[in-house]
Scaffold this motif. Structure first.
Motif, short mmCIF file in Angstrom:
data_model
loop_
_atom_site.label_atom_id
_atom_site.label_comp_id
_atom_site.label_asym_id
_atom_site.label_seq_id
_atom_site.Cartn_x
_atom_site.Cartn_y
_atom_site.Cartn_z
N ALA A 104 0.85 -1.20 0.00
CA ALA A 104 0.00 0.00 0.00
C ALA A 104 0.87 1.24 0.00
CB ALA A 104 -0.94 0.00 1.19
N TRP A 105 0.38 2.26 -0.68
CA TRP A 105 1.12 3.52 -0.81
C TRP A 105 0.11 4.67 -0.82
CZ3 TRP A 105 0.37 7.18 -4.59
CH2 TRP A 105 1.30 8.24 -4.63
N ALA A 106 0.55 5.82 -0.31
CA ALA A 106 -0.30 7.01 -0.36
C ALA A 106 0.56 8.25 -0.29
CB ALA A 106 -1.31 7.02 0.78
N PRO A 107 0.16 9.30 -1.00
CA PRO A 107 0.84 10.59 -0.82
C PRO A 107 0.38 11.20 0.50
CG PRO A 107 -1.00 10.83 -2.34
CD PRO A 107 -0.92 9.37 -2.00
N ILE A 108 1.30 11.83 1.19
CA ILE A 108 0.94 12.46 2.47
C ILE A 108 1.94 13.58 2.73
CG2 ILE A 108 2.33 10.98 3.98
CD1 ILE A 108 -0.15 10.93 5.89
N SER A 109 1.49 14.62 3.38
CA SER A 109 2.37 15.78 3.54
C SER A 109 2.11 16.52 4.84
CB SER A 109 2.17 16.75 2.36
OG SER A 109 0.84 17.23 2.34
N GLY A 110 3.09 17.31 5.23
CA GLY A 110 2.99 18.25 6.33
C GLY A 110 2.40 17.70 7.61
N SER A 111 1.39 18.42 8.11
CA SER A 111 0.79 18.07 9.40
C SER A 111 0.07 16.73 9.35
CB SER A 111 -0.19 19.17 9.83
OG SER A 111 -1.22 19.33 8.86
N ALA A 112 -0.41 16.34 8.17
CA ALA A 112 -1.08 15.04 8.05
C ALA A 112 -0.09 13.90 8.31
CB ALA A 112 -1.71 14.90 6.67
N ALA A 113 1.12 14.03 7.76
CA ALA A 113 2.16 13.01 7.99
C ALA A 113 2.57 12.98 9.46
CB ALA A 113 3.36 13.29 7.10
N GLN A 114 2.70 14.16 10.06
CA GLN A 114 3.07 14.24 11.47
C GLN A 114 2.00 13.59 12.35
OE1 GLN A 114 6.01 15.43 12.57
NE2 GLN A 114 5.49 14.88 14.68
N ALA A 115 0.73 13.90 12.07
CA ALA A 115 -0.36 13.34 12.87
C ALA A 115 -0.44 11.83 12.70
CB ALA A 115 -1.69 13.99 12.45
N ALA A 116 -0.20 11.34 11.49
CA ALA A 116 -0.25 9.89 11.25
C ALA A 116 0.83 9.18 12.06
CB ALA A 116 -0.08 9.60 9.76
N GLN A 117 2.03 9.75 12.09
CA GLN A 117 3.12 9.13 12.84
C GLN A 117 2.87 9.17 14.36
OE1 GLN A 117 7.22 9.79 11.14
NE2 GLN A 117 6.11 11.26 9.87
N GLU A 118 2.29 10.24 14.80
CA GLU A 118 1.95 10.31 16.23
C GLU A 118 0.91 9.26 16.59
OE1 GLU A 118 0.73 14.34 16.76
OE2 GLU A 118 2.78 15.15 16.72
N ALA A 119 -0.05 9.02 15.68
CA ALA A 119 -1.06 7.99 15.93
C ALA A 119 -0.44 6.60 15.97
CB ALA A 119 -2.15 8.06 14.85
N LEU A 120 0.51 6.35 15.09
CA LEU A 120 1.19 5.05 15.07
C LEU A 120 1.99 4.85 16.36
CD1 LEU A 120 2.39 4.96 11.36
CD2 LEU A 120 0.59 3.55 12.38
N ALA A 121 2.68 5.89 16.80
CA ALA A 121 3.43 5.80 18.06
C ALA A 121 2.50 5.49 19.22
CB ALA A 121 4.20 7.09 18.30
N ALA A 122 1.34 6.15 19.26
CA ALA A 122 0.38 5.91 20.34
C ALA A 122 -0.19 4.50 20.29
CB ALA A 122 -0.75 6.93 20.24
N ALA A 123 -0.21 3.90 19.08
CA ALA A 123 -0.75 2.55 18.92
C ALA A 123 0.28 1.46 19.26
CB ALA A 123 -1.27 2.35 17.50
N GLY A 124 1.50 1.86 19.55
CA GLY A 124 2.51 0.89 19.97
C GLY A 124 3.56 0.54 18.93
N TYR A 125 3.53 1.22 17.79
CA TYR A 125 4.56 0.98 16.78
C TYR A 125 5.89 1.58 17.25
CZ TYR A 125 1.01 -0.57 13.44
OH TYR A 125 0.00 -1.26 12.82
N GLN A 126 6.98 0.92 16.85
CA GLN A 126 8.30 1.37 17.24
C GLN A 126 8.95 2.15 16.09
OE1 GLN A 126 9.56 0.72 20.45
NE2 GLN A 126 7.43 0.04 20.71
N ARG A 127 9.58 3.25 16.41
CA ARG A 127 10.20 4.09 15.38
C ARG A 127 11.59 3.57 15.04
NH1 ARG A 127 11.06 10.65 15.09
NH2 ARG A 127 12.81 10.58 13.62
N LEU A 128 11.86 3.47 13.74
CA LEU A 128 13.18 3.08 13.23
C LEU A 128 13.57 4.10 12.16
CD1 LEU A 128 12.38 -0.71 12.55
CD2 LEU A 128 13.17 0.29 14.69
#
Length: 209
Positions: free
Chosen positions: A136-160
């Motif tokens: 899966a792929w999607a274009p994403i930018s700015g605050s939307a990308a930041q918010a998506a990553q914050e949601a993943l962190a809150a869900a338990g994903y680990q940052r690499l």
């Protein structure tokens, strides 16, 4: 029997009845209190910690607007893998357009980005089988990308932080993880996000056009 004797017997009988009545009304001796056994709460199941990777000092990318890197699912997958699928009669389709399959971007704040490609490669969208490959792929930018990553962190994903990109990975179960133990993974660049069910499958993306 004389009348005096009869009166005496009557008096005795009345006394006996009164004694029995008082005995019936007397409170009984309380039984020893019963103790109700309680079961101690079960100890929580042990949780196997996710593999940890020390992130590099690479800064979290702030996405900028860009033209879509891929137009169709045929563009998303590497040419060699696409040729292999064609040889075995497989086709590609965008499950996001079908509207019946889960997109890995649906959980992003605000929903999946416009223009997403939730690609499947298999016998076809109308074939009832779980024998297919997904990217899966999607274009994403700015605050939307930041918010998506914050949601993943809150869900338990680990940052690499890897090769100039930021990945968010979840530990996978045996058979559904790579050699390092990572399963589902999102990879953010400066202009898009990629998703795979097993982290090492990121290698199957074609280079952006």
């Amino acid at each position: 029997m004389t009348s005096s004797s009869a009166r005496a017997l009557s008096a005795l009988a009345l006394a006996a009845v009164s004694a029995l009545a008082l005995s019936a009304c007397a409170p009984s001796v309380d039984a020893a209190p019963q103790t109700t056994a309680t079961t101690a709460p079960a100890a929580p199941a042990a949780v196997t910690p996710s593999p940890t990777v020390t992130p590099s000092p690479t800064a979290n990318p702030v996405a900028t607007s860009a033209e879509p890197a891929y137009a169709t699912c045929d563009d998303v997958v590497s040419p060699d893998l696409l040729a292999e699928y064609r040889q075995q009669g497989w086709v590609s389709w965008n499950a996001a357009e079908e509207g019946v399959e889960f997109s890995p971007f649906d959980t992003f704040p605000g929903g999946a980005p416009a223009g997403q490609l939730s690609c499947r490669y298999g016998a076809g969208p109308d074939v009832a089988t779980d024998n297919f490959f997904g990217l899966a792929w999607a274009p994403i930018s700015g605050s939307a990308a930041q918010a998506a990553q914050e949601a993943l962190a809150a869900a338990g994903y680990q940052r690499l932080d890897v090769d100039g990109s930021t990945q968010w990975a979840m530990a996978g179960s045996p058979g559904y993880s790579d050699d390092e133990g990572w399963g589902e993974t999102y990879q953010f660049s400066e202009s898009d996000v990629r998703w795979v069910s097993i982290r090492n499958e990121l290698q199957y993306f074609a280079p952006p056009a």
